[in-house]
Design an enzyme around this catalytic site. Structure first.
Site, PDB file in Angstrom:
ATOM      1  N   ASN A 262     -10.123  -0.627   0.200  1.00  0.00           N
ATOM      2  CA  ASN A 262      -8.661  -0.475   0.199  1.00  0.00           C
ATOM      3  C   ASN A 262      -8.120  -0.891  -1.177  1.00  0.00           C
ATOM      4  O   ASN A 262      -8.133  -2.071  -1.516  1.00  0.00           O
ATOM      5  CB  ASN A 262      -8.101  -1.366   1.316  1.00  0.00           C
ATOM      6  CG  ASN A 262      -6.586  -1.336   1.401  1.00  0.00           C
ATOM      7  OD1 ASN A 262      -5.905  -0.844   0.505  1.00  0.00           O
ATOM      8  ND2 ASN A 262      -6.056  -1.869   2.494  1.00  0.00           N
TER       9      ASN A 262
ATOM     10  N   CYS B   1       0.812  -1.231   0.000  1.00  0.00           N
ATOM     11  CA  CYS B   1       0.000   0.000   0.000  1.00  0.00           C
ATOM     12  C   CYS B   1       0.837   1.267   0.000  1.00  0.00           C
ATOM     13  O   CYS B   1       0.338   2.336  -0.346  1.00  0.00           O
ATOM     14  CB  CYS B   1      -0.918   0.002   1.213  1.00  0.00           C
ATOM     15  SG  CYS B   1      -1.960  -1.436   1.277  1.00  0.00           S
TER      16      CYS B   1
ATOM     17  N   HIS C 204      -3.711   6.806   3.053  1.00  0.00           N
ATOM     18  CA  HIS C 204      -4.089   5.505   2.509  1.00  0.00           C
ATOM     19  C   HIS C 204      -5.459   5.131   3.065  1.00  0.00           C
ATOM     20  O   HIS C 204      -5.758   5.403   4.224  1.00  0.00           O
ATOM     21  CB  HIS C 204      -3.036   4.467   2.909  1.00  0.00           C
ATOM     22  CG  HIS C 204      -3.428   3.082   2.501  1.00  0.00           C
ATOM     23  ND1 HIS C 204      -3.858   2.792   1.223  1.00  0.00           N
ATOM     24  CD2 HIS C 204      -3.501   1.922   3.196  1.00  0.00           C
ATOM     25  CE1 HIS C 204      -4.156   1.513   1.151  1.00  0.00           C
ATOM     26  NE2 HIS C 204      -3.957   0.962   2.334  1.00  0.00           N
TER      27      HIS C 204
HETATM   28  N1  ACO Z   1     -18.220  -9.955   9.100  1.00  0.00           N
HETATM   29  C1  ACO Z   1     -18.659 -10.320  10.312  1.00  0.00           C
HETATM   30  N2  ACO Z   1     -17.827 -10.649  11.325  1.00  0.00           N
HETATM   31  C2  ACO Z   1     -16.513 -10.600  11.062  1.00  0.00           C
HETATM   32  C3  ACO Z   1     -15.983 -10.242   9.807  1.00  0.00           C
HETATM   33  C4  ACO Z   1     -16.909  -9.908   8.802  1.00  0.00           C
HETATM   34  N3  ACO Z   1     -16.533  -9.521   7.577  1.00  0.00           N
HETATM   35  N4  ACO Z   1     -14.648 -10.278   9.866  1.00  0.00           N
HETATM   36  C5  ACO Z   1     -14.310 -10.648  11.121  1.00  0.00           C
HETATM   37  N5  ACO Z   1     -15.446 -10.862  11.839  1.00  0.00           N
HETATM   38  C6  ACO Z   1     -15.556 -11.282  13.224  1.00  0.00           C
HETATM   39  C7  ACO Z   1     -14.328 -12.003  13.700  1.00  0.00           C
HETATM   40  O1  ACO Z   1     -14.385 -13.360  13.355  1.00  0.00           O
HETATM   41  C8  ACO Z   1     -14.409 -11.768  15.185  1.00  0.00           C
HETATM   42  O2  ACO Z   1     -15.324 -12.696  15.728  1.00  0.00           O
HETATM   43  P1  ACO Z   1     -15.013 -13.417  17.130  1.00  0.00           P
HETATM   44  O3  ACO Z   1     -14.925 -12.280  18.119  1.00  0.00           O
HETATM   45  O4  ACO Z   1     -16.183 -14.319  17.299  1.00  0.00           O
HETATM   46  O5  ACO Z   1     -13.699 -14.100  16.944  1.00  0.00           O
HETATM   47  C9  ACO Z   1     -15.032 -10.370  15.313  1.00  0.00           C
HETATM   48  O6  ACO Z   1     -15.645 -10.122  14.029  1.00  0.00           O
HETATM   49  C10 ACO Z   1     -14.031  -9.284  15.612  1.00  0.00           C
HETATM   50  O7  ACO Z   1     -12.900  -9.446  14.758  1.00  0.00           O
HETATM   51  P2  ACO Z   1     -11.669  -8.477  14.838  1.00  0.00           P
HETATM   52  O8  ACO Z   1     -10.643  -8.952  13.855  1.00  0.00           O
HETATM   53  O9  ACO Z   1     -11.244  -8.289  16.241  1.00  0.00           O
HETATM   54  O10 ACO Z   1     -12.335  -7.115  14.330  1.00  0.00           O
HETATM   55  P3  ACO Z   1     -11.692  -5.697  14.237  1.00  0.00           P
HETATM   56  O11 ACO Z   1     -12.537  -4.734  14.942  1.00  0.00           O
HETATM   57  O12 ACO Z   1     -10.231  -5.717  14.542  1.00  0.00           O
HETATM   58  O13 ACO Z   1     -11.851  -5.387  12.675  1.00  0.00           O
HETATM   59  C11 ACO Z   1     -10.510  -5.364  10.682  1.00  0.00           C
HETATM   60  C12 ACO Z   1     -11.217  -6.227  11.729  1.00  0.00           C
HETATM   61  C13 ACO Z   1     -11.570  -4.559   9.951  1.00  0.00           C
HETATM   62  C14 ACO Z   1      -9.800  -6.271   9.687  1.00  0.00           C
HETATM   63  C15 ACO Z   1      -9.522  -4.405  11.377  1.00  0.00           C
HETATM   64  O14 ACO Z   1      -8.712  -5.109  12.272  1.00  0.00           O
HETATM   65  C16 ACO Z   1      -8.634  -3.694  10.394  1.00  0.00           C
HETATM   66  O15 ACO Z   1      -9.067  -2.887   9.595  1.00  0.00           O
HETATM   67  N6  ACO Z   1      -7.304  -3.944  10.444  1.00  0.00           N
HETATM   68  C17 ACO Z   1      -6.350  -3.339   9.547  1.00  0.00           C
HETATM   69  C18 ACO Z   1      -6.364  -4.099   8.277  1.00  0.00           C
HETATM   70  C19 ACO Z   1      -5.678  -3.373   7.173  1.00  0.00           C
HETATM   71  O16 ACO Z   1      -5.763  -2.179   7.072  1.00  0.00           O
HETATM   72  N7  ACO Z   1      -5.044  -4.129   6.319  1.00  0.00           N
HETATM   73  C20 ACO Z   1      -4.540  -3.641   5.120  1.00  0.00           C
HETATM   74  C21 ACO Z   1      -3.184  -3.080   5.278  1.00  0.00           C
HETATM   75  S1  ACO Z   1      -2.747  -2.399   3.782  1.00  0.00           S
HETATM   76  C22 ACO Z   1      -2.064  -3.517   2.660  1.00  0.00           C
HETATM   77  O17 ACO Z   1      -0.874  -3.620   2.548  1.00  0.00           O
HETATM   78  C23 ACO Z   1      -2.993  -4.334   1.796  1.00  0.00           C
END
Ligand code: ACO
Length: 331
Positions: free
Chosen positions: A288, A117, A258
């Protein structure tokens, strides 16, 4: 402190987004998720997905054509084509060479930059180096990402996040009018590579039936860990870029970050000390788009009149590697 003079100028920008819109409700038909979960956790409402036969080179070339036309640059005038992508169309040759052929930039040399990214910002610094060294007069920097091709559409924790698109800019050495790159800071930490990667299908784990079945050729991510690193690193990079430019947050007209997640964007702005009305957001419409997010953001911000001649812009990005960086620009 003496304020630095801009080094190289972004003469123009362009973007390309595929037509097909995939909404959160569409995704909820494929995996166990909901529009409500995706919107509240990420800020994403919809994303664009390119058709199977649309390449990253094609999307990048379309964005570049717009930027070149706006800059009044003919294909034969381009000295270098630098293309950032985490989704190369094929392993050999570079996607930049394919884009060069589509554009007819026959006098240029072309190569890819791979910094996930953060790739667009890395590519800008590479272009800056060539231009400042007097090795080129016109450089085309493209970021093109077909994230849908490396997404695991059965993994709800990642498939809701990404989208396809491309952005581009034409660069020349600054002409003394005060426009251009004021400062930059680029960083990476390879010790954190396993937080976000595609482990299979490369030279370390050549493609096999077992890899295809396990999905190890697709994106894997530890979202929560990435989130923490992203906010801390981007806020720190913003501070450094501003200091190097001799600016304070009060001088910033717009932050173009980003676009990974609205919560990351908001937390970064808060740590960096910027009010949200000075932060550009399009993650709701595109998700993203990896390295294409920043140039598409710059292009849209200009079109929407949020930036214009003389605006001070801060851009910041973060991605796999881990890589991150920030850049201060005068538009
Ligand atoms: N729909 C419903 N539930 C979901 C989903 C979904 N799409 N995805 C995860 N869950 C569930 C999980 O299984 C978890 O359930 P559990 O508590 O029963 O285990 C619960 O939701 C919470 O999951 P978390 O991972 O703790 O959720 P969080 O609030 O951290 O959000 C997210 C997840 C959106 C991925 C966040 O952590 C994030 O944005 N992280 C950064 C990711 C990012 O930016 N990556 C790209 C970097 S750039 C690159 O180089 C491509």
């Amino acid at each position: 402190m003496r304020k630095p003079e801009p080094t190289v100028e972004l003469i123009s920008t362009g973007r390309f987004l595929p037509d097909c819109v995939v909404t959160n409700d569409d995704l909820a038909k494929r995996v166990d998720t909901s529009d409500e979960w995706i919107r509240t956790r990420t800020g994403i409402r919809e994303r664009r997905v390119a058709p199977d036969d649309m390449t990253a080179a094609f999307m990048g070339a379309e964005a570049a054509k717009v930027a070149m036309q706006r800059a009044g640059v003919e294909p034969g005038e381009v000295d270098i084509v630098i293309l950032s992508t985490a989704t190369p169309d094929r392993w050999l040759p570079s996607t930049a060479c394919d884009a060069q052929a589509l554009l007819g930039c026959t006098n240029a040399f072309a190569f890819d930059v791979m910094a996930a990214c953060t790739g667009f910002l890395y590519a800008l610094t590479v272009a800056e180096g060539y231009l400042m060294a007097g090795r080129a007069e016109v450089v085309l920097v493209i970021a093109s990402e077909k994230m849908s091709s490396i997404t695991n559409w059965e993994d709800r924790t990642t498939c809701v996040l990404f989208g396809d698109g491309a952005g581009a800019t034409v660069l020349r050495k600054a002409n003394g009018a005060g426009r251009g790159i004021l400062s930059s800071v680029m960083r990476s930490d390879g010790n954190l590579a396993d937080l976000l990667n595609r482990p299979g299908g490369g030279a370390a784990e050549p493609m096999s039936q077992a890899i295809l079945e396990s999905g190890r050729h697709l994106i894997q991510m530890q979202g929560r860990e990435i989130f923490k690193h992203a906010v801390r690193s981007m806020a720190e990079a913003c501070d450094i870029a501003l200091k190097r430019a001799g600016l304070t947050v009060d001088d910033v007209d717009l932050l173009v970050p980003h676009q990974a997640n609205i919560r990351i964007i908001e937390a970064t702005a808060k740590y960096a000390g910027l009010p949200l009305d000075k932060v550009f957001v399009n993650v709701d419409r595109y998700g993203n788009m990896s390295s294409a997010s920043v140039p598409v953001g710059l292009d849209e911000a200009q079109e929407q009149g949020l930036i214009g001649p003389g605006s001070n812009i801060l851009t910041v990005a973060f991605g796999a590697g881990l890589t991150w960086g920030a850049m201060a620009l005068r538009w």
